[in-house]
Design a protein around this motif. Structure first.
Motif, mmCIF file in Angstrom:
data_model
loop_
_atom_site.group_PDB
_atom_site.id
_atom_site.type_symbol
_atom_site.label_atom_id
_atom_site.label_comp_id
_atom_site.label_asym_id
_atom_site.label_seq_id
_atom_site.Cartn_x
_atom_site.Cartn_y
_atom_site.Cartn_z
ATOM 1 N N ASN A 107 0.802 -1.226 0.000
ATOM 2 C CA ASN A 107 0.000 0.000 0.000
ATOM 3 C C ASN A 107 0.836 1.278 0.000
ATOM 4 O O ASN A 107 0.363 2.333 0.432
ATOM 5 C CB ASN A 107 -0.936 -0.005 1.212
ATOM 6 N N GLU A 110 1.553 5.903 -0.455
ATOM 7 C CA GLU A 110 0.219 5.973 0.133
ATOM 8 C C GLU A 110 -0.819 6.557 -0.823
ATOM 9 O O GLU A 110 -1.957 6.109 -0.855
ATOM 10 C CB GLU A 110 0.280 6.815 1.400
ATOM 11 N N ASP A 154 -5.114 -2.602 0.455
ATOM 12 C CA ASP A 154 -6.207 -1.668 0.707
ATOM 13 C C ASP A 154 -6.931 -1.375 -0.600
ATOM 14 O O ASP A 154 -6.402 -0.705 -1.474
ATOM 15 C CB ASP A 154 -5.652 -0.371 1.311
ATOM 16 N N SER A 157 -7.847 2.663 -0.825
ATOM 17 C CA SER A 157 -6.882 3.751 -0.671
ATOM 18 C C SER A 157 -7.199 4.812 -1.715
ATOM 19 O O SER A 157 -7.687 4.508 -2.804
ATOM 20 C CB SER A 157 -5.460 3.228 -0.866
#
Length: 467
Positions: A107, A110, A154, A157
């Motif tokens: 991930n 970011e 994720d 995200s």
């Protein structure tokens, strides 16, 4: 010294050996105590990054087997990790090696993760010449499958625009990747980006009919989300003249055909504004024509009833003092309407004078320093009644109705003299100019307590109201 970098590129022997795939030298160097396997070059690339970019799968495996190697160090130029570069290069073997390591964080970076990149790029986007296909073993759809199989990826995200991988792939119109993300069950289809636009907004506005159908079949989808301007997906499609998408919405249960945005425009009004005749006909013939008076309530009449009206009347019912004609109406509103047997309280100009209201007026003038509606500052401080009125919000002439409804219980600041009645509490008062007072008493201007006490004007604003 086995770890001494060169002076030109600041690259260590391990960095050069990793890039060129020399397994023997890499093994020798990793066995040396003084060798740091994470020493970056002048571009911030570690030996692992060089091996990944050079598609040296065997070297990547060797480096990942060393506990001292950091698999998450990004480069300085692009801020991309080894996994990100492997995903972009499409090397299936290296991607699998990296994802197999628990230490690898899938991930980062970011705000634009490997899943963002893979979801945004479809197989058709990859157009490498035959000579460049060596080592290119995975298409973006294959990479997405690998990434979402890892439990700590994720799916929601968001990047700098507030867009998730699902929103990105919708914008890119890659239906097969949308299906992959939805089948995984982790992507939030109702997520709105920084402008409040969901995946359904984007797919509807861009005319991606297949993707719109996918979303509207989801059990947890909101078919009427609003963006920061209050616009719903159906309005996006109607505004862009996307007849096919509009038809899909009309076939779908729970779609609000009369959803008005912050400017009060419904899907039909957007279609008429942009002159999309076919969409206008679709919306009219489906459930009737939407008539929206200025007080925000929408009326829908059968098409046959409305055909005799002029073009302007088909879009708007004017605000006037005449009662609506007898007939059957469908009243559509975002608010809740409660039907009661109460008689309407008709307002008239009511002078607030007398002994009972004198103290009330003094308290209002003392509390307020300006007109509530216009913001005009209170002048003639010692004789404010010359240019301002202390106005009862709940009309004093309906005091009996006030008492019958138990409104006294709402007053927390009673007047000093209780004999004047709770209606003369300063809580039931505001300061207005005479002109604003007339507008208020004749229902031409009001206050909406539901919308943070916004001032609503139902007539051309000649008093410069502060809305």
């Amino acid at each position: 010294m086995p770890d001494l970098p060169d002076t030109l590129f600041y690259r260590t022997p391990l960095s050069w050996a990793a890039e060129r795939g020399n397994e023997h030298i890499v093994k020798l160097l990793l066995a040396q105590n003084g060798v740091d396997p994470n020493t970056p070059c002048d571009q911030g690339r570690t030996p692992l990054l060089w091996a990944v970019n050079s598609r040296q799968e065997s070297i990547v495996k060797l480096l990942l087997g060393d506990t001292k190697v950091d698999p998450n160090t990004p480069d300085d130029l692009h801020n991309r990790t080894p996994l990100f570069w492997a995903v972009e290069n499409g090397h299936l073997g290296i991607i699998k090696l990296l994802l197999h390591k628990k230490k690898v964080n899938p991930n980062i970076p970011e705000y634009y993760t490997p899943l963002h990149w893979a979801a945004e790029h479809d197989d058709e986007d990859v157009n490498l010449p035959d000579t460049a296909r060596t080592g290119f073993q995975a298409w973006p759809t294959d990479v997405v499958k690998l990434l979402i199989e890892r439990k700590d990826v994720d799916h929601n995200s968001f990047d700098g625009e507030g867009q998730t991988p699902l929103v990105d792939v919708v914008i890119s119109n890659h239906k097969n990747v949308v299906e992959q993300l939805l089948e995984a069950g982790e992507a939030d289809a109702n997520w709105g980006d920084k402008n409040g636009q969901t995946s359904l907004h984007w797919s509807a506005g861009l005319g991606n009919e297949g993707i719109v159908r996918l979303f509207l079949r989801l059990q947890n989808i909101d078919p009427n989300p609003s963006d920061i301007s209050g616009k719903a997906p159906l309005s996006c499609a109607a505004a862009n003249g996307l007849e096919g998408v509009v038809k899909i919405f009309l076939e779908t249960k729970d779609v609000n055909l009369c959803f008005a945005d912050d400017n009060g425009r419904t899907p039909l009004e957007w279609a008429r504004l942009r002159r999309h005749k076919n969409v206008v006909n679709l919306l009219q013939e489906c459930k009737g024509v939407i008539l929206r008076p200025r007080d925000g309530i929408s009326l829908t009449l059968p098409l046959d009833t409305v055909r005799g009206l002029g073009p302007d009347m088909r879009m708007r019912v004017p605000k006037d003092s005449d009662q609506a004609k007898t007939g059957n109406y469908n009243i559509l509103t975002l608010a809740t309407i409660t039907v009661t047997n109460d008689n309407p309280l008709k307002q008239t100009i009511y002078p607030h004078r007398g002994i009972r209201t004198a103290a009330f007026a003094d308290y209002v003038y003392e509390r307020d320093s300006e007109c509530t509606f216009t913001g005009r500052p209170l002048t003639y401080k010692f004789k404010p009644r010359i240019s301002f009125n202390a106005v009862h919000i709940y009309p004093l002439k309906y005091e009996e109705h006030w008492r019958a409804k138990g409104c006294n219980a709402w007053i927390t600041s009673p007047p000093a003299d209780l004999s004047v009645g709770m209606m003369n509490s300063v809580q039931n008062g505001m300061c207005l100019t005479p002109a604003a007072h007339i507008l208020f008493d004749t229902f031409q201007v009001s206050i909406n307590p539901v919308d943070n006490y916004a001032i609503v004007c139902f007539t051309p604003d000649a008093e410069n109201m502060r809305f």
